[in-house]
Design an enzyme around this catalytic site. Structure first.
Site, short mmCIF file in Angstrom:
data_model
loop_
_atom_site.label_atom_id
_atom_site.label_comp_id
_atom_site.label_asym_id
_atom_site.label_seq_id
_atom_site.Cartn_x
_atom_site.Cartn_y
_atom_site.Cartn_z
CG HIS A 75 -68.65 -17.59 -71.15
ND1 HIS A 75 -67.31 -17.90 -71.09
CD2 HIS A 75 -69.08 -17.57 -69.86
CE1 HIS A 75 -66.94 -18.07 -69.82
NE2 HIS A 75 -68.00 -17.88 -69.06
NE ARG B 24 -63.70 -15.65 -73.12
CZ ARG B 24 -64.64 -16.18 -73.90
NH1 ARG B 24 -64.61 -16.02 -75.21
NH2 ARG B 24 -65.63 -16.88 -73.36
NE ARG C 67 -72.01 -14.17 -68.25
CZ ARG C 67 -70.83 -14.58 -67.72
NH1 ARG C 67 -70.75 -14.87 -66.43
NH2 ARG C 67 -69.75 -14.68 -68.47
CE1 TYR D 254 -66.92 -11.73 -29.49
CE2 TYR D 254 -65.97 -12.20 -31.64
CZ TYR D 254 -66.21 -11.31 -30.59
OH TYR D 254 -65.73 -10.04 -30.67
CE LYS E 123 -63.83 -13.26 -64.97
NZ LYS E 123 -64.75 -13.84 -65.94
CB CYS F 48 -62.90 -13.01 -34.17
SG CYS F 48 -62.85 -14.09 -32.73
CG MET F 49 -64.12 -8.18 -38.45
SD MET F 49 -64.64 -6.53 -38.02
CE MET F 49 -66.41 -6.73 -37.84
CG ASP F 50 -60.55 -7.58 -37.01
OD1 ASP F 50 -60.82 -7.36 -38.20
OD2 ASP F 50 -61.14 -7.03 -36.05
C1 LIG Z 1 -64.50 -15.08 -66.28
C2 LIG Z 1 -64.59 -15.42 -67.71
C3 LIG Z 1 -63.63 -16.25 -68.30
C4 LIG Z 1 -62.60 -17.01 -67.50
O1 LIG Z 1 -63.23 -18.08 -66.83
P1 LIG Z 1 -62.40 -19.22 -66.07
O2 LIG Z 1 -63.41 -20.22 -65.69
O3 LIG Z 1 -61.77 -18.55 -64.90
O4 LIG Z 1 -61.39 -19.73 -67.04
C5 LIG Z 1 -63.67 -16.41 -69.68
N1 LIG Z 1 -64.63 -15.80 -70.42
C6 LIG Z 1 -65.60 -15.03 -69.87
C7 LIG Z 1 -66.63 -14.42 -70.74
C8 LIG Z 1 -65.61 -14.83 -68.49
O5 LIG Z 1 -66.58 -14.08 -67.96
#
Ligand SMILES: *Cc1c(COP(=O)(O)O)cnc(C)c1O
Length: 382
Positions: A162, A221, A133, A265, A35, A312-314
């Site tokens: 999660h 995950r 969530r 700046y 992601k 700065c920005m760049d």
């Molecule tokens: C982002 C996410 C993960 C991975 O999380 P990490 O802390 O980077 O390992 C796993 N499961 C869900 C649902 C997430 O949103």
């Protein structure tokens, strides 16, 4: 090419995946979160490298991210971790993205659309065991699993949750995580007892992988671990990781300034003595946030030099002292895998945030250059 670039060391990504595999049992599948454009590393290339290293699922945050992977030729299963809108249903079906489901309205809409398109869609049931969530409450999980299994064109491929504090060693947090795992196990058990196969059971992100072997179930995950960082400093010692992203630039100008010269700046930094000042073509628009100065040092030929004055920005400036060691066009490493220099974790500390935000924050205009891979065109089997 621009001097400022993010070198993505895919050989380190592979190393990190193999380290994770040492921790989880052989039968446990690996789902790699790509992601947010692979936490800023580039989702397409990371996806292919991850699959080559043994990942069997990819995870994205939106249907569009999944579609982008499909368009890049990825055929591996893609799980979408955030909730889609009803308008995204045709995209889910047409691109074989696996959504999370947990409410009757969406399950029904998806079921109807799948039937119309004559496709059977795998879905994962999301249970909210304490993250607060998305997901159904544990006590609703059997009812929702039944709704899915009653849909002729949906297939319950997995059940997941999660964890909110799995990266903490605090006693209360450990207790809460155990409670979440218990609620999850009970829900899975009840689903099984109702005669429904829960499919792939999964709940652990990076924290769970490192700290809760009992919560690895059928799949894990881990995101941040893959990219070379621990989810929290407390867990650093539990695994040997190598940062994947290296942010490098070049010294594009060196000028000797007399004592008393102000830099950048706001004139917040004044040279105390005659000194060489280098300019780097990287700034906050690249993701090098203003808050990093003062504090940040960059690595040039094995030595550290401080950023002086406002970023700065760049562009930003560094104090090279008066030795004249650094030459124009020398590489300057802002963060990366070299233990002599900074990691994204050091930058995160200066910014009072987490390494996730540092790598995700490296702007699109910074080109990503990939190393450690022979040929990353997706092979047929990906
Ligand atoms: C982002 C996410 C993960 C991975 O999380 P990490 O802390 O980077 O390992 C796993 N499961 C869900 C649902 C997430 O949103």
């Amino acid at each position: 090419m621009r001097a400022t670039k993010a070198v993505i060391h895919l050989e380190n990504l592979r190393h990190n995946i193999l380290e994770i595999k040492k921790i989880v049992s052989p039968g446990v599948r690996l789902c790699v979160p790509v992601k947010a454009d692979g936490y800023g590393h580039g989702a397409g290339k990371v996806a292919v490298a991850a699959i080559r290293a043994g990942a069997s699922f990819l995870a994205v945050a939106s249907i569009q991210e999944g579609i982008d992977l499909r368009n890049a030729g990825i055929v591996a299963p893609i799980l979408s971790l955030s909730l889609p809108t009803p308008e995204e249903i045709p995209g889910i079906i047409a691109n074989s993205i696996t959504p999370l489901v947990f409410d009757s309205e969406f399950i029904s809409d998806l079921g109807i659309a799948a039937k119309k398109m004559n496709r059977v869609i795998p879905v994962h049931l999301k249970i909210d065991t304490g993250m607060g969530r998305i997901g159904c409450f544990p006590e609703e999980s059997v009812k929702i699993a039944k709704l899915v299994s009653n849909e002729s064109h949906l297939f319950l491929e997995g059940v997941c949750t999660h964890l909110a504090v799995s990266d903490s060693l605090d006693k209360d947090d450990i207790e809460f995580t155990r409670l979440q795992i218990k609620r999850f196990e009970d829900s899975v058990k009840n689903i099984r007892e109702a005669g429904i196969n829960p499919g792939i059971v999964h709940c652990s992100a990076s924290g769970g992988v490192l700290q809760y072997p009992e919560a690895h179930f059928d799949m894990v995950r881990p995101g941040i671990l893959i990219y070379g960082y621990s989810p929290s400093k407390e867990l650093n010692a539990k695994i040997n990781l190598k940062p994947v992203m290296e942010l490098v630039t070049k010294v594009v100008s060196i000028r000797k300034v007399p004592a008393g010269t102000s830099i950048s700046y706001g004139r917040k930094w004044i040279a105390g003595e005659d000194t060489f000042i280098g300019t780097l073509p990287v700034g906050y628009a690249d993701g090098l946030l203003r808050k990093l100065s003062p504090g940040l040092c960059v690595l040039i030929k094995g030595k550290k030099y401080p950023v002086v004055g406002r970023i700065c920005m760049d562009q930003c400036m560094i104090n090279l002292g008066n030795s004249g060691e650094v030459q124009r066009w020398d590489d300057a490493v802002i963060f990366g895998p070299d233990p002599m220099g900074n990691s994204a974790e050091n930058l995160a500390e200066l910014l009072d945030t987490i390494p996730y935000e540092v790598t995700c924050g490296i702007n699109k205009r910074v080109p990503r250059i990939y190393t450690g891979t022979e040929d990353l065109n997706p092979p047929d089997y990906v």
